[in-house]
Design a protein around this motif. Structure first.
Motif, PDB file in Angstrom:
ATOM      1  N   SER A   1       0.739  -1.209  -0.155  1.00  0.00           N
ATOM      2  CA  SER A   1      -0.017  -0.104   0.115  1.00  0.00           C
ATOM      3  C   SER A   1       0.976   1.297   0.154  1.00  0.00           C
ATOM      4  O   SER A   1       0.401   2.362  -0.017  1.00  0.00           O
ATOM      5  CB  SER A   1      -1.014   0.137   1.040  1.00  0.00           C
ATOM      6  N   LYS A   2       2.072   1.222  -0.153  1.00  0.00           N
ATOM      7  CA  LYS A   2       2.953   2.308  -0.216  1.00  0.00           C
ATOM      8  C   LYS A   2       2.903   2.882  -1.684  1.00  0.00           C
ATOM      9  O   LYS A   2       3.429   2.020  -2.396  1.00  0.00           O
ATOM     10  CB  LYS A   2       4.430   1.964   0.247  1.00  0.00           C
ATOM     11  N   ARG A   3       2.570   3.964  -1.918  1.00  0.00           N
ATOM     12  CA  ARG A   3       2.760   4.588  -3.028  1.00  0.00           C
ATOM     13  C   ARG A   3       3.111   6.026  -3.043  1.00  0.00           C
ATOM     14  O   ARG A   3       2.898   6.855  -1.963  1.00  0.00           O
ATOM     15  CB  ARG A   3       1.053   4.945  -3.599  1.00  0.00           C
TER      16      ARG A   3
ATOM     17  N   LEU B   1     -17.026   2.961   2.197  1.00  0.00           N
ATOM     18  CA  LEU B   1     -16.656   2.017   0.758  1.00  0.00           C
ATOM     19  C   LEU B   1     -15.578   2.863   0.387  1.00  0.00           C
ATOM     20  O   LEU B   1     -14.557   2.526  -0.437  1.00  0.00           O
ATOM     21  CB  LEU B   1     -17.845   2.504   0.183  1.00  0.00           C
ATOM     22  N   GLN B   2     -15.484   4.343   0.096  1.00  0.00           N
ATOM     23  CA  GLN B   2     -14.363   5.041  -0.545  1.00  0.00           C
ATOM     24  C   GLN B   2     -13.246   4.675   0.098  1.00  0.00           C
ATOM     25  O   GLN B   2     -12.107   4.694  -0.446  1.00  0.00           O
ATOM     26  CB  GLN B   2     -14.540   6.596  -0.396  1.00  0.00           C
TER      27      GLN B   2
ATOM     28  N   ARG C   1      -8.002   3.654  -0.085  1.00  0.00           N
ATOM     29  CA  ARG C   1      -6.956   3.368   0.597  1.00  0.00           C
ATOM     30  C   ARG C   1      -6.477   2.108   1.163  1.00  0.00           C
ATOM     31  O   ARG C   1      -5.243   1.857   1.307  1.00  0.00           O
ATOM     32  CB  ARG C   1      -7.385   4.193   2.045  1.00  0.00           C
ATOM     33  N   GLN C   2      -7.529   1.137   0.996  1.00  0.00           N
ATOM     34  CA  GLN C   2      -7.156  -0.180   1.216  1.00  0.00           C
ATOM     35  C   GLN C   2      -7.159  -1.008  -0.103  1.00  0.00           C
ATOM     36  O   GLN C   2      -7.086  -2.473   0.150  1.00  0.00           O
ATOM     37  CB  GLN C   2      -8.109  -0.970   2.216  1.00  0.00           C
TER      38      GLN C   2
ATOM     39  N   GLY D   1      -4.647   7.323  -4.217  1.00  0.00           N
ATOM     40  CA  GLY D   1      -5.829   6.458  -3.984  1.00  0.00           C
ATOM     41  C   GLY D   1      -5.772   5.519  -5.071  1.00  0.00           C
ATOM     42  O   GLY D   1      -5.676   5.816  -6.163  1.00  0.00           O
ATOM     43  N   HIS D   2      -6.129   4.217  -4.723  1.00  0.00           N
ATOM     44  CA  HIS D   2      -6.472   3.187  -5.519  1.00  0.00           C
ATOM     45  C   HIS D   2      -7.570   3.332  -6.370  1.00  0.00           C
ATOM     46  O   HIS D   2      -8.776   3.758  -5.947  1.00  0.00           O
ATOM     47  CB  HIS D   2      -6.622   1.789  -4.900  1.00  0.00           C
ATOM     48  N   LEU D   3      -7.563   3.348  -7.679  1.00  0.00           N
ATOM     49  CA  LEU D   3      -8.811   3.492  -8.560  1.00  0.00           C
ATOM     50  C   LEU D   3      -9.186   2.246  -9.225  1.00  0.00           C
ATOM     51  O   LEU D   3     -10.652   1.870  -9.314  1.00  0.00           O
ATOM     52  CB  LEU D   3      -8.246   4.258  -9.813  1.00  0.00           C
TER      53      LEU D   3
END
Length: 172
Positions: A35-37, A57-58, A63-64, A139-141
């Motif tokens: 999760s390191k970006r 949910l967001q 984030r996860q 943020g993961h898309l």
């Protein structure tokens, strides 16, 4: 003969069950271990700050690295003119003219605003995929696949609605 038929029927049932598990149940709860970006300092927030700002949910998606359920999300069959921004930091990510119906159950775009997107290899689920995330806040898309429209880029940005905020086109 009857035994062969029953064994075939059981095998087909098992295969259908495996497909159901592989396609729907596992991706809903999947999370990549990394999760390191890289993020800009202006958007670096603590976990508690993200939890306070985002809906559950967001937070799960952005984030996860979670995935929302297919087909039951607001932007899947949504085709109004405008722009799609990161739900976490409001950075412009996609335009309505890049969007198409992929039939996957998630919003699909054949490209994005490249200066605002970043990519990394995701090895979760025992396969390699290309994760796409917001370059500004990390943020993961979703993921990018090579099965998009051949008449344009050939890419499919399969994006979670929860990661997006739509802004309608204004006349002016």
């Amino acid at each position: 003969m009857k035994t062969c038929y029953l064994n075939l029927k059981k095998s087909i049932h098992r295969l259908q069950l495996l497909c159901l598990v592989g396609c729907f149940i596992i991706p809903i709860g999947c999370q990549s271990q990394s999760s390191k970006r890289p993020v800009e300092k202006s958007t670096a927030k603590t976990d508690q700050e993200w939890k306070a700002q985002l809906t559950p949910l967001q937070y799960y998606v952005l984030r996860q690295k979670g995935t929302e359920k297919p087909g039951n999300n607001p932007y899947n069959k949504f085709f109004k003119e405008g722009t799609y921004h990161c739900a976490a930091c409001d950075k412009l990510l996609y335009r309505s003219e890049y969007k198409y119906d992929s039939g996957s159950g998630w919003p699909a775009f054949d490209r994005g605003e490249s200066q605002n997107l970043a990519y990394e290899r995701d090895h979760s689920l025992g396969m390699e995929r290309l994760e796409v995330h917001c370059k500004n806040c990390g943020g993961h898309l979703g993921h990018v696949f090579d099965d998009g429209p051949r008449k344009t880029t050939g890419k499919r940005h399969c994006v979670n609605s929860a990661a997006l905020k739509f802004k309608p086109k204004t006349n002016g």
